[in-house]
Design an enzyme around this catalytic site. Structure first.
Site, short mmCIF file in Angstrom:
data_model
loop_
_atom_site.label_atom_id
_atom_site.label_comp_id
_atom_site.label_asym_id
_atom_site.label_seq_id
_atom_site.Cartn_x
_atom_site.Cartn_y
_atom_site.Cartn_z
N GLU A 210 -2.65 -34.24 -62.79
CA GLU A 210 -3.06 -35.37 -61.97
C GLU A 210 -4.51 -35.73 -62.24
O GLU A 210 -5.33 -34.85 -62.56
CB GLU A 210 -2.92 -35.05 -60.48
CG GLU A 210 -1.49 -34.93 -59.99
CD GLU A 210 -1.43 -34.58 -58.51
OE1 GLU A 210 -2.49 -34.19 -57.95
OE2 GLU A 210 -0.35 -34.69 -57.93
N ARG A 301 8.46 -27.02 -44.36
CA ARG A 301 8.36 -25.88 -43.45
C ARG A 301 7.31 -26.18 -42.39
O ARG A 301 6.63 -27.21 -42.44
CB ARG A 301 7.94 -24.62 -44.22
CG ARG A 301 6.64 -24.81 -45.00
CD ARG A 301 6.14 -23.53 -45.62
NE ARG A 301 5.12 -23.74 -46.63
CZ ARG A 301 3.83 -23.98 -46.39
NH1 ARG A 301 3.40 -24.06 -45.14
NH2 ARG A 301 2.98 -24.14 -47.38
#
Length: 665
Positions: A210, A301
């Site tokens: 990135e 999560r």
């Protein structure tokens, strides 16, 4: 389109927690309030842990190694079936985002308190997640997240994107497998390191690249979905204060977003969740700067920092997880979710900031914390007497504070940190205090590189010169520890019984003090003079130390060769030598590099005969789930290696024989 998530139309009554430490304790508290029977699992290293004592039942799952205990899917499923647990909550870390574990639960007829397997699979690969998000209109950072992983291909993509770039483990998280490449040469080294760490941590060395966003902020949005098609966002958290890509301080809401920007980023997060048919708790993470915000990843999560969201919304996110797992609709719609005030969370670790944040292991000899309530919450999995082992993450506790506004919350954070004393292991409490007091942090002028740039100043907070009050506090701690074994040691008029010693010298680091016991009481002599000295015990175990014309409340623990002291001025650890105790057995040996902690030797970076400059890397160790590079202690020559790649070594074991320039070997 993702498959429709499985619905559970029955309410379960027994819950197994497939985790340990503070998150296991936190889940147990909510489950108990909701009338659920709880089952804990534990490794041999955790037999006496707090989560084991809190649960209604507890079952040994395996040896200390996580790979042989908390990561054993087959054993966990077997324990759930044997104990009659109808549901499993994975907490965070370990198996919480493991699609194989979620699938195994479903196959065994056990409710997995988390998202559907399809959502975990879609988000497990950062590369695949970015492709999906791009198709859903969620903004992305420019980069490469393709399947072709050849070195030449990745190098070409880095050149195309433009340096600097971030190399990130596709299956990663928590800053593991992430490296910065500032130019072509730096990219090659970053790629090698990222792949090695990704393979070790996740069993998968695929990476993505990135564009590195200069001076970014890290914003994440808490989302929740149910099995009825509803999905909401619960505002955002700012996690900009990081070190080595790991969060240090989290706050909610972000001080950098306008209401319009807040709605845009929350809307993008809801779109990300809808794209995968998400259910349960999830977090969508973004990097932001003045030009906008960009999707990083989605964590399928509950997050470590979820309590700051609870603090501003008044909601219990674990309760929401369990209700979704029951098959209920979300308790609130989007328009019904409100926020109030500001909150911070800091992670208190067993680590030594003054030694490169190396993990600290050992027995917790004393645990003191500020009182909870009035905007202070503490989530912990450790108690006084517990042992911090090298097998797991060294986080001891999470301190969460809230206030009516950001500055009041920061003031409470500073005050609460001052109330902590953990002795027996080193902690980052003083470092966190310095961070909370930093004027730029108070002003909200931060980016993700802030801590690294300000590290010398932040660490300097813990390196203040030892003053006479420190010496008095340390002397009091030593005497109190010695006198606790005597019968009624406080019966004398001055509070002390200095058996057989009218004058006594004590050495703390490079400072020497002399205690004199006279009829009128004690006096303490330092380099700056002699002053009256008196110590009175308090009922809570602390000491009132009267020195000269002042009094200070001290919490102190004598650890043999060291003394931990904590006062309103801060905490510190002083080396201790008692001339009456004989010669010290600790010998400084600059010619030998020893393991600073138990761990595995991952890579040898130098060979015998190499000439090295001080600070050049010698080898890489892995301990407590992180890599640690050991460096040459001085200019000199590497004489011999005493270890090899793959060796597991104990703390203090000689790794390298090194000849420093100007010092005879």
């Amino acid at each position: 389109m993702p498959a429709k998530p499985q619905r559970f139309e029955r309410r379960f009554t027994k819950l197994l927690i497939a985790n340990r430490g503070e998150i296991a304790c936190r889940i147990i508290r909510t489950a108990r309030r909701m009338g659920l029977h709880t089952v804990a699992i534990f490794s041999e290293a955790d037999a006496d842990s707090q989560h084991v004592s809190m649960a209604d039942e507890a079952v040994l799952i395996g040896p200390a190694s996580a790979a042989e205990s908390y990561l054993r899917i087959d054993r966990i499923i077997e324990v759930a079936q044997r104990t009659g647990a109808e549901a499993i909550h994975p907490g965070y870390g370990f198996l919480s985002e493991n699609e194989s574990f979620a699938a195994a639960c479903h196959e065994a007829g056990i409710i997995f308190v988390g998202p559907p397997v399809e959502a975990i699979r879609a988000m497990a690969s950062k590369s695949a997640a970015k492709v999906l998000m791009e198709g859903s209109g969620v903004p992305l950072v420019p980069g490469y997240h393709g399947a072709e992983q050849g070195t030449d291909k990745l190098a070409a993509e880095a050149e195309r994107i433009g340096f600097p770039v971030l190399v990130k483990a596709s299956a990663g998280g928590g800053g593991k497998g992430m490296r910065l490449g500032e130019d072509a040469a730096g990219f090659a080294a970053a790629l090698t390191a990222a792949k090695r760490e990704a393979k070790a941590a996740f069993g998968d060395d695929h990476v993505l690249i990135e564009k590195f966003i200069a001076r970014p902020r890290h914003i994440e949005v808490q989302i929740f979905g149910d099995t009825h098609g509803n999905i909401v966002s619960l505002f955002e958290r700012e996690c900009t204060l990081q070190r080595r890509h790991q969060k240090v301080v989290e706050e909610a809401p972000s001080s950098s977003l306008s209401e319009q920007e807040r709605e845009r980023v929350c809307s993008a997060a809801r779109a990300a969740g809808a794209a995968v048919g998400y259910t349960g708790a999830g977090t969508v993470e973004f990097v932001a700067n003045d030009d906008g915000f960009y999707f990083i990843e989605m964590n399928t999560r509950l997050q470590v920092e979820h309590p700051v969201t609870e603090a501003i919304t008044g909601l219990d996110l674990v309760e929401w997880q369990l209700r979704v797992a029951f098959g209920e609709e979300l308790p609130l719609g989007q328009d019904e979710i409100t926020r109030s005030g500001h909150a911070f969370e800091v992670r208190i670790y067993a680590e030594d900031p003054q030694s490169g944040f190396l993990p600290s292991i050992g027995r917790i000899e004393r645990w003191r914390q500020p009182p909870v309530g009035n905007g202070i919450r503490i989530d912990s999995g450790f108690r006084e007497g517990d042992t911090v082992t090298p097998h797991y993450d060294p986080m001891l506790a999470k301190l969460i504070v809230s206030g009516s506004d950001r500055l009041q919350a920061l003031d409470r954070l500073e005050a609460a940190l001052a109330g902590f004393q953990v002795a027996g292991v080193k902690t980052n409490v003083s470092f966190l205090k310095a961070l909370a007091a930093h004027p730029d942090v108070r002003a909200g002028k931060m980016d993700t590189g802030f801590i690294e740039r300000e590290l010398p100043r932040l660490l300097g907070h813990g390196e203040a010169r030892i003053d006479d009050r420190d010496l008095a506090a340390a002397a009091a701690a030593v005497l109190a520890a010695e006198n606790r074994s005597a019968t009624s040691p406080w019966d004398t008029s001055d509070g002390w019984m200095m058996v057989g010693r009218r004058r006594r010298k004590l050495c703390f680091d490079d400072a020497e003090v002399t205690l004199t016991y006279e009829r009128a009481g004690l006096s303490l002599e330092t380099a700056s003079g002699t002053r009256p000295f008196r110590v009175n015990p308090r009922l809570d175990g602390r000491l009132d130390v009267f020195y000269g014309d002042g009094k200070e409340v001290v919490s102190g623990v004598w650890l043999g060769r060291e003394v931990d002291i904590s006062t309103a001025r801060g905490s510190r650890r002083l080396g201790f030598a008692d001339p009456f105790a004989g010669e010290s057995t600790v010998i400084a040996d600059a010619g030998h590099l020893r393991a600073p902690m138990p761990g595995s030797v991952r890579q040898i970076l130098a060979a015998p005969g190499d000439r090295l400059k001080r600070g050049e890397p010698l080898l890489i160790m892995e301990a407590m789930k992180m890599e640690h590079t050991l460096h040459a202690p001085a200019d000199g020559t590497l004489i011999a290696l005493r270890c090899g790649a793959g060796d597991f070594v104990q703390e203090g074991v000689e790794l390298v024989e090194f000849e420093a320039d100007g010092i005879d070997p």
